[in-house]
Design an enzyme around this catalytic site. Structure first.
Site, PDB file in Angstrom:
ATOM      1  N   ASP A  45      73.984  40.165  58.235  1.00 41.58           N
ATOM      2  CA  ASP A  45      73.578  40.359  59.622  1.00 41.58           C
ATOM      3  C   ASP A  45      72.612  39.261  60.055  1.00 41.58           C
ATOM      4  OD1 ASP A  45      71.369  41.219  58.224  1.00 41.58           O
ATOM      5  OD2 ASP A  45      71.372  43.264  59.028  1.00 41.58           O
ATOM      6  N   SER A  46      72.266  38.377  59.115  1.00 41.00           N
ATOM      7  CA  SER A  46      71.547  37.144  59.458  1.00 41.00           C
ATOM      8  C   SER A  46      72.298  36.331  60.500  1.00 41.00           C
ATOM      9  CB  SER A  46      71.332  36.293  58.202  1.00 41.00           C
ATOM     10  OG  SER A  46      72.541  36.139  57.476  1.00 41.00           O
ATOM     11  N   ASP A  84      77.221  43.111  55.287  1.00 38.31           N
ATOM     12  CA  ASP A  84      76.105  43.967  55.688  1.00 38.31           C
ATOM     13  C   ASP A  84      76.574  45.069  56.624  1.00 38.31           C
ATOM     14  OD1 ASP A  84      73.783  43.089  54.424  1.00 38.31           O
ATOM     15  OD2 ASP A  84      73.424  41.504  55.891  1.00 38.31           O
ATOM     16  N   LYS A 112      76.593  46.137  51.960  1.00 40.95           N
ATOM     17  CA  LYS A 112      75.167  46.052  51.612  1.00 40.95           C
ATOM     18  C   LYS A 112      74.353  46.831  52.637  1.00 40.95           C
ATOM     19  CE  LYS A 112      72.682  42.131  51.996  1.00 40.95           C
ATOM     20  NZ  LYS A 112      71.563  42.546  52.894  1.00 40.95           N
ATOM     21  N   GLU A 114      70.230  48.354  53.548  1.00 40.04           N
ATOM     22  CA  GLU A 114      68.804  48.144  53.308  1.00 40.04           C
ATOM     23  C   GLU A 114      68.065  49.475  53.239  1.00 40.04           C
ATOM     24  OE1 GLU A 114      68.642  44.028  56.003  1.00 40.04           O
ATOM     25  OE2 GLU A 114      67.183  45.623  56.349  1.00 40.04           O
ATOM     26  N   GLU A 181      64.446  40.913  48.046  1.00 36.78           N
ATOM     27  CA  GLU A 181      64.017  39.841  48.949  1.00 36.78           C
ATOM     28  C   GLU A 181      62.498  39.800  49.077  1.00 36.78           C
ATOM     29  OE1 GLU A 181      64.798  38.082  53.457  1.00 36.78           O
ATOM     30  OE2 GLU A 181      66.065  39.701  52.685  1.00 36.78           O
TER      31      GLU A 181
END
EC number: 2.1.2.11
Length: 264
Positions: A45-46, A84, A112, A114, A181
């Site tokens: 999602d970067s 993501d 992925k 978070e 991270e």
């Protein structure tokens, strides 16, 4: 070329062989990475920041991720492709499953997400339904408003113990990979050694099983703030393909990330 799988990374961990991974968002770069042997990619999602020009990852949608996942898959048909689930795409286990199905249909091998212990039921639901999960702990960019910015996480005994507890909980729930991270090297080492699953670091020192970089950071084309853990491999080589090979070689040898890219 033989497909790269989660089992491939598990073997790397068992053999203590470091591996490199990278973000990818389109066909051309995905093909270039695969051609050079970089066969683990993340549609992150970067892309909200690097591709769309937002100041955070929060505006990214599931449709955005699915679009870019399909493009990357066409460029790298045999890569292990992570995608993501973006902000608010997994607020409930049911929502996570529905959105994971969308990105898996687009070509992802794994999703992925978070977060820590609060995700246990979601991870269980996904893995029980044949959706492999990669966890993400430490600095989780979707939580930027809670953290008050992009800051190192897990400093101090209490915070470090909580991250280790979160990592073990995700693994027990069925997660098959973990991204760490922006955490201190010492904590990254503890977590990597405590888990049976491979751990991929970004800003976590060279003690994790693998490394990931946002491709724009690896090539020095990031606008604005450059993270401490980033290294411009293109500046050293002058050629994108050579930069990819250099990145892989430095990760595999443990040269990158160096002390100057790490936190304590």
């Amino acid at each position: 070329m033989k497909p790269t799988t989660i089992a491939s990374l598990q073997k790397c961990k068992q053999d203590k062989k470091r591996f490199a991974t990278i973000t990818a968002y389109d066909y051309s770069f995905a093909k270039l990475f695969a051609d050079e042997g970089l066969n683990v990619m993340l549609v992150g999602d970067s892309l909200g920041m690097t591709v769309q020009g937002h100041d955070s990852t929060l505006p990214v949608t599931v449709a955005d991720i699915a679009y870019h996942t399909a493009s990357v898959r066409r460029g790298a048909p045999n890569c292990l492709l992570l995608a993501d689930l973006p902000f608010m795409a997994y607020a409930t286990p049911e929502q996570a499953f529905e959105n994971a199905a969308t990105v898996m249909r687009a070509g992802a091998n794994m999703v992925k997400i978070e977060g820590g212990e609060w995700l246990v039921e979601t991870v269980k639901m996904l893995t029980e339904r044949a959706v492999p999960v990669c966890g993400h702990l430490g600095l989780t960019p979707q939580s930027v408003n809670i953290f008050g910015g992009y800051k190192v996480q897990g400093r101090g005994d209490e915070a470090g113990d909580q991250l280790l507890s979160d990592a073990l909980a995700l693994e027990a729930a069925g997660a098959q990979l973990l991204v760490l991270e922006c955490v201190p090297v010492e904590l990254a080492k503890r977590i990597t050694e405590a888990l049976a699953i491979p751990v991929i670091g970004i800003g976590a020192g060279n003690v994790t099983d693998g490394q990931i970089l946002v491709m724009h950071d690896a090539f020095g084309i990031t606008g604005g703030h450059i993270p401490k853990f980033a290294k411009n491999f293109l500046a050293e080589t002058g050629d994108i393909r050579a930069a990819v090979r250099q990145y892989m070689a430095e990760v595999e040898s443990g040269v990158y990330p160096g002390e100057e890219h790490s936190f304590h």
